[in-house]
Design an enzyme around this catalytic site. Structure first.
Site: not given
Ligand SMILES: NC(=O)c1ccc[n+]([C@@H]2O[C@H](COP(=O)([O-])OP(=O)(O)OC[C@H]3O[C@@H](n4cnc5c(N)ncnc54)[C@H](O)[C@@H]3O)[C@@H](O)[C@H]2O)c1
Length: 403
Positions: A15, A91, A98, A120, A141, A191
């Protein structure tokens, strides 16, 4: 909010590298950091290869490619992020990692730096609390591949200030994204809805349909790719790991979920990345092939699940998967996690390949007729009462026909 001239990205994995390209593509200089020099080097190669391929395909001039590569500075020195106007953290999906990154960013950056997490599934507000100014902290996101996918869920934590939300939306637009502001909950909007959609696809398989049948039914409905082809592309272990984490932190959904992905992961079938998932793949080719090993595995799982095998036509497969989206979408609306049904549709059209011609799951349900959708959901509820409990918002909307 200051003008954004310099960005920072923490984590140069899948990402982070893509997010750095988003900034470079928008003409914003970016510093990309990772605690592994090897990862940073690999990210540099990947970024250069991506731009070279765009030049080769005539989509980018070579001088623009040179500028974009030059706009991305790679560094192992975390302190190099100090002057950034915005920092996006990408990360590992691990709360303690985080939180440590946000603590360090809070101590390092100016008080008006925008701090964003690309998590996420984790609680954005809990990550934000690690920084001294949670009002400037937000979720950005991105979807994979980050430099290609248009959707950006802008996740508002409980302490996020309104001008931080506005600045993030403006930044998202500058990056050429379609930003949608969403609330902070497990899975956010996209999601969270995906969970039920995949559950129903898996149950269709346990009831006797093959993955090919289910994928074909949803592709005939208009999805760019069926759910099993998508799982193979993303990596079956990725979703499975998220599920395991959820169970570990006591946040498993209240309804029964299938153990199909667990069985595939246990059999070493991770998807396209190792050539074996719900389908078999030849090296260097993304074409799906049926695999007798999967048939045997499915037969075992069907016996274990104890579901009576039966015929399921395309209509029922589509109704189950799409109405699962609609029902959860209605709950999301009632909770205010999405502001409008149109926002939910925007997310599903731009991040999940929902057929454009059908206008998104919520609009599609209105087209079918909310009373008819509700009736079908009540029908499913008779044999599966927890998962298919109709959302109160859907029951209410059925009277007017609009969400
Ligand atoms: N992969 C996806 O499809 C996807 C999509 C949307 C969001 N996300 C989220 O994005 C984040 C990153 O995912 P990914 O797939 O790129 O992971 P990844 O494992 O490819 O990359 C993570 C990188 O972070 C680095 N890192 C770990 N701790 C660090 C630290 N303290 N300081 C600096 N660097 C550190 C690692 O070396 C690694 O290179 C996760 O939160 C994930 O949930 C992933």
């Amino acid at each position: 909010m200051t003008e954004i001239k310099l960005a920072g990205v923490v984590g140069a994995g899948t990402m982070g590298a893509g997010i750095a390209m988003c900034f470079a593509n928008a003409g914003i200089a970016v510093r990309l950091t990772d605690n592994s020099a090897q990862v940073l080097e690999r990210a540099g190669d990947l970024i250069a290869a991506n731009y070279a391929s765009l030049v080769e395909r005539g989509k980018l001039s070579s001088s623009d490619a040179v500028d974009r590569v030059a706009a991305i500075t790679r560094t192992v020195t975390f302190a190099d992020l100090a002057p950034a106007d915005v920092v996006v953290e990408a990360v590992f999906e691990d709360m303690s990692v985080k939180r440590e990154v946000f603590e360090r960013l809070g101590a390092l950056c100016r008080g008006n730096t925008l701090l964003a997490t690309n998590t996420s599934t984790l609680d954005v507000a809990a990550i934000a609390r690690s920084a001294p100014y949670p009002e400037r902290t937000i979720g950005m996101h991105f979807f994979s591949p980050a430099h290609v996918m248009k959707l950006l869920e802008v996740v508002r934590g409980e302490a996020t200030a309104s001008d931080t939300v506005a600045a993030t939306v403006a930044l998202g637009e500058r990056l050429g994204k379609i930003p949608v502001v969403v609330g902070n909950c497990d899975g956010f909007v996209g999601n969270r809805m995906l969970l039920g959609y995949k559950r129903e696809a898996e149950f269709a398989v346990l009831a006797g349909a093959s993955p090919e049948r289910v994928d074909a039914a949803l592709e005939r409905f208009g999805f760019a790719m069926g759910p099993f082809a998508v799982s193979d592309l993303a990596g079956i272990d990725v979703g499975w790991r998220v599920k395991m984490e959820r169970i570990k932190r006591g946040a498993a959904p209240p309804f029964r979920v299938s153990e199909l992905p667990d069985a595939l992961v246990a059999a070493g079938r991770l998807g396209q990345k190792n050539g074996r998932g719900y389908y078999r793949y030849e090296p260097g080719d993304r074409k799906r092939h049926a695999d007798s090993e999967v048939d045997a595995l499915l037969a075992r799982e069907r016996a274990r699940a104890g579901l009576a095998s039966r015929e399921m036509d395309d209509t029922e497969i589509v109704e189950r998967c799409v109405y699962a989206l609609v029902n959860e979408g209605a709950r999301i609306l009632a909770e205010g996690v999405a502001a409008t049904a149109a926002d939910i549709d925007t997310i599903w059209l731009n991040g999940y390949g929902f057929p454009k011609a059908r206008g998104g799951p919520m609009q599609y349900a209105e087209t079918v007729g909310l009373t008819a959708v509700l009736e079908r959901i009540r029908n499913f509820e008779q044999t599966d009462p927890i998962f298919w409990k109709p959302a109160q918002r859907l029951v209410m909307a059925a009277t007017s026909g609009r969400f």
